[in-house]
Motif scaffolding. Structure first.
Motif, PDB file in Angstrom:
ATOM      1  N   LYS A   1      92.562 -47.295  18.171  1.00 55.27           N
ATOM      2  CA  LYS A   1      92.638 -46.268  18.843  1.00 55.27           C
ATOM      3  C   LYS A   1      93.791 -46.356  20.047  1.00 55.27           C
TER       4      LYS A   1
ATOM      5  N   ASP B   1      91.363 -40.219   6.829  1.00 50.65           N
ATOM      6  CA  ASP B   1      91.745 -40.969   7.982  1.00 50.65           C
ATOM      7  C   ASP B   1      92.184 -42.520   7.974  1.00 50.65           C
TER       8      ASP B   1
ATOM      9  N   ALA C   1      95.909 -42.077   6.893  1.00 52.51           N
ATOM     10  CA  ALA C   1      96.642 -41.902   8.007  1.00 52.51           C
ATOM     11  C   ALA C   1      96.783 -43.177   8.886  1.00 52.51           C
ATOM     12  N   ALA C   2      95.915 -44.085   8.866  1.00 53.99           N
ATOM     13  CA  ALA C   2      95.856 -45.256   9.707  1.00 53.99           C
ATOM     14  C   ALA C   2      96.912 -45.954   9.014  1.00 53.99           C
TER      15      ALA C   2
ATOM     16  N   THR D   1     103.023 -40.083  13.624  1.00 53.42           N
ATOM     17  CA  THR D   1     103.565 -41.658  13.667  1.00 53.42           C
ATOM     18  C   THR D   1     104.271 -41.526  14.991  1.00 53.42           C
TER      19      THR D   1
ATOM     20  N   TRP E   1      95.571 -44.163  16.769  1.00 55.36           N
ATOM     21  CA  TRP E   1      95.047 -43.579  15.935  1.00 55.36           C
ATOM     22  C   TRP E   1      93.857 -42.863  16.269  1.00 55.36           C
ATOM     23  N   LYS E   2      93.403 -41.997  15.727  1.00 55.20           N
ATOM     24  CA  LYS E   2      92.101 -41.394  15.972  1.00 55.20           C
ATOM     25  C   LYS E   2      91.422 -40.491  14.889  1.00 55.20           C
TER      26      LYS E   2
ATOM     27  N   ILE F   1      88.791 -49.920  10.800  1.00 58.48           N
ATOM     28  CA  ILE F   1      88.994 -48.588  10.649  1.00 58.48           C
ATOM     29  C   ILE F   1      87.719 -47.977  10.050  1.00 58.48           C
TER      30      ILE F   1
ATOM     31  N   GLN G   1     100.403 -45.083   9.952  1.00 60.69           N
ATOM     32  CA  GLN G   1     100.698 -45.273  11.473  1.00 60.69           C
ATOM     33  C   GLN G   1     100.979 -46.760  11.811  1.00 60.69           C
TER      34      GLN G   1
ATOM     35  N   LEU H   1      98.755 -35.871  11.266  1.00 60.29           N
ATOM     36  CA  LEU H   1      99.339 -37.447  11.227  1.00 60.29           C
ATOM     37  C   LEU H   1     100.510 -37.255  12.141  1.00 60.29           C
TER      38      LEU H   1
ATOM     39  N   LEU I   1      97.188 -48.393  18.369  1.00 60.08           N
ATOM     40  CA  LEU I   1      98.137 -47.625  17.483  1.00 60.08           C
ATOM     41  C   LEU I   1      98.167 -46.251  18.081  1.00 60.08           C
TER      42      LEU I   1
END
Length: 417
Positions: free
Chosen positions: A368, A290, A293-294, A32, A373-374, A311, A297, A30, A371
Motif C-alpha cells: 500500500k 486485486d 492489479a498488484a 499504474t 496499491w489498495k 498481497i 502495478q 487500476l 506501490l
C-alpha cells in the motif's frame, strides 16, 4: 484471425493468436502510478523498465485463474501478451460478465506459445527467438494428493495406479530446486530481460506467535513452498530485475482451490458447516482481481526492484466469520456452524477443512505504501463477486464431498460453542 502455430519440434518457434476471455472486472480500478521524479536505483543487476511503454510480455501459464485476469489487464494497458502453456487446456473462453466486444478485442490480441517448461532446450530456443521484455511466472508447481486409499478396501489396478501416480507427482514436486531449475533456462534465454515478476506465497513464512507476517519475517526452508523460496533466492543471485508477490489465500471467480467453494457447497445444500476447534482462528483472503492489479502495478515500477510484497485483503477474518460472510454474500440464511475437535477423528488423506488450522495472515502495508496499491474488494463484496460470476451460475471446480462432514456430524465429539 491470424494463426501461427508454435510446435515444440520447430527450431524457430512461432506464436498463435487464439480466442480468450474472462469474468467481468465490475469496475476494478487500476492506476499504474508513474513518478515524475524517479530515484536512480543502484541495485546490482537492476534494469530500468518503464511501465508507460508497450512491452512484449510472456506469462508462464495464464489459462486457469490468476493469469486470466492478469492477461486482460495487460492487454488493456496496451502490452503484447503471450501465454506459455502445454496446450492441454483451452487457451481462452468467454466467461460471464464479459461483453462480446471485449471478448473479441482480447481474442484478437492474445498470443499463445505451446510447450513444456520442463523441456529446457525448447524453452531456451523459443524464448530467445521472441526476445520478451518481461516475464510473469504465475504457474509455479503446487501439488495436492487427491486420492484416498482408506476410502475403499478394494481398489482396482487402475485406481491403485492412479493413486500411486498422484503420490509420485507429489513427492516429485517437493524435490528441492524443482521450481528454481525451471526458472534458470528462462533467464538464460533472455539476457536482456527487463523484469521477472514471480508469484510466490505467504506460505513460505516460518510459523510464529507474532502476527501479521511481514516481508522481513523469517522463512521456513522446510515448508511445502520451499521451491518458491529457492526461486526467490535464484532470482536474487542473478543479474536480473525481479519482483515477488506473496499472496495468502486467493479467492474469486475461477478459483480451482476449494476456498469459498467449500462453504458455498454446504450453504447451497442447507448443511451445517463443520469448523475445527473454536472457529476463532484468524486468516486472510485476497481477491484474484486485486492480486492481478498488484501484478500490473509492479510492472516497470522501480520501487519494486528486487522487492517482495505481501498481497491480500486488508481485513482479517475468523473461520466462523468467513462462514457467515459466505452466507451473506450468496444470500443464504445464517449458517449452522458446528465446532469439532479434529484430533478425535481419522479422516485419512481427506481434508476436512480447506484452511490451515491456525492463525495465518500477513500485513499488506508495504504494498500500500510503496506501490500505492489498495484492494478494490472487501471480503463480502469479493465473495459476492465470486458467487455471482461462478458458483451461483452453477459452475464450480469440484463436486461436493460431504463424507468428512458426515463423520463429524455422526459423532458426539462436538465442542460446545
Amino acid at each position: 484471425m491470424a494463426s501461427l502455430v508454435a510446435v515444440q519440434q520447430q527450431t524457430q518457434p512461432s506464436l498463435s493468436i487464439l480466442p480468450s476471455s474472462l469474468s467481468d472486472f465490475n469496475g476494478t480500478r487500476l492506476h499504474t502510478q508513474l513518478q515524475c521524479k524517479r530515484k536512480v536505483w543502484q541495485t546490482r543487476g537492476a534494469l530500468q523498465v518503464t511501465a508507460s511503454s508497450s512491452k512484449n510480455i510472456l506469462i508462464m501459464g495464464g489459462t486457469r485463474f490468476i493469469g486470466v485476469f492478469l492477461s486482460r489487464l495487460l492487454v488493456k494497458e496496451g502490452h503484447q501478451v503471450t501465454l506459455f502453456t502445454r496446450g492441454k487446456a483451452p487457451i481462452t473462453q468467454q466467461l460471464p460478465g464479459e461483453s462480446d466486444q471485449d471478448f473479441a478485442d482480447f481474442s484478437s490480441k492474445i498470443l499463445h506459445l505451446k510447450g513444456d517448461r520442463k523441456d529446457f532446450d525448447f524453452v531456451k530456443s523459443s524464448l530467445s527467438a521472441k526476445g520478451f521484455d518481461v516475464v510473469y511466472d504465475i504457474n509455479g508447481m503446487q501439488c495436492l494428493i487427491l486420492c484416498s486409499l482408506h476410502t475403499s478396501p478394494c481398489l482396482t489396478r487402475i485406481q491403485l495406479f492412479s493413486c500411486l501416480f498422484q503420490m509420485l507427482i507429489f513427492f516429485f514436486c517437493l524435490f528441492p530446486g524443482r521450481e528454481a531449475d525451471e526458472v534458470a533456462p528462462i533467464l538464460d534465454a533472455l539476457p536482456k530481460l527487463e523484469q521477472y515478476i514471480y508469484c510466490s506465497s505467504a506460505g513460505v513464512y516460518l510459523k510464529t506467535d507474532l502476527l501479521p507476517h511481514s516481508e522481513t519475517d523469517a522463512v521456513d526452508p522446510k515448508s511445502r513452498h520451499k521451491g518458491k523460496l529457492e526461486t526467490e533466492s535464484l532470482l536474487e543471485s542473478r543479474a536480473v530485475n525481479w519482483t515477488s508477490l506473496r499472496p495468502v489465500y486467493i479467492y474469486g471467480p475461477l478459483n480451482y482451490n476449494p476456498v469459498e467453494e467449500w462453504f458455498f457447497h454446504r450453504l447451497k445444500a442447507g448443511r451445517p458447516i463443520p469448523i475445527p476447534n473454536s472457529g476463532m482462528q484468524i486468516t486472510q483472503l485476497g481477491h484474484v482481481k486485486d492480486l492481478a492489479a498488484a501484478f500490473v502495478q509492479v510492472l516497470g515500477n522501480e520501487k519494486a526492484t528486487k522487492q517482495v510484497f505481501n498481497i491480500s485483503g486488508e481485513k482479517y477474518v475468523t473461520f466462523d466469520g468467513l462462514a457467515r460472510a459466505c452466507a451473506k454474500a450468496a444470500g443464504f440464511p445464517e449458517p449452522d456452524i458446528i465446532h469439532y475437535n479434529p484430533k478425535e477423528f481419522d479422516f485419512g488423506k481427506k481434508k476436512a477443512f480447506p484452511f490451515r488450522d491456525q492463525h495465518f495472515f500477513a500485513s499488506v502495508d508495504k504494498a500500500k505504501h510503496v506501490l500505492g496499491w489498495k484492494p478494490e474488494f472487501d471480503l463480502v463484496k469479493g465473495l459476492a463477486d465470486s458467487y455471482n460470476l461462478d458458483f451461483g451460475r452453477g459452475t464450480y471446480r469440484k463436486e461436493a464431498d460431504f463424507s468428512t462432514d458426515d463423520l463429524i456430524l455422526g459423532k458426539s465429539l462436538v465442542l460446545q460453542a
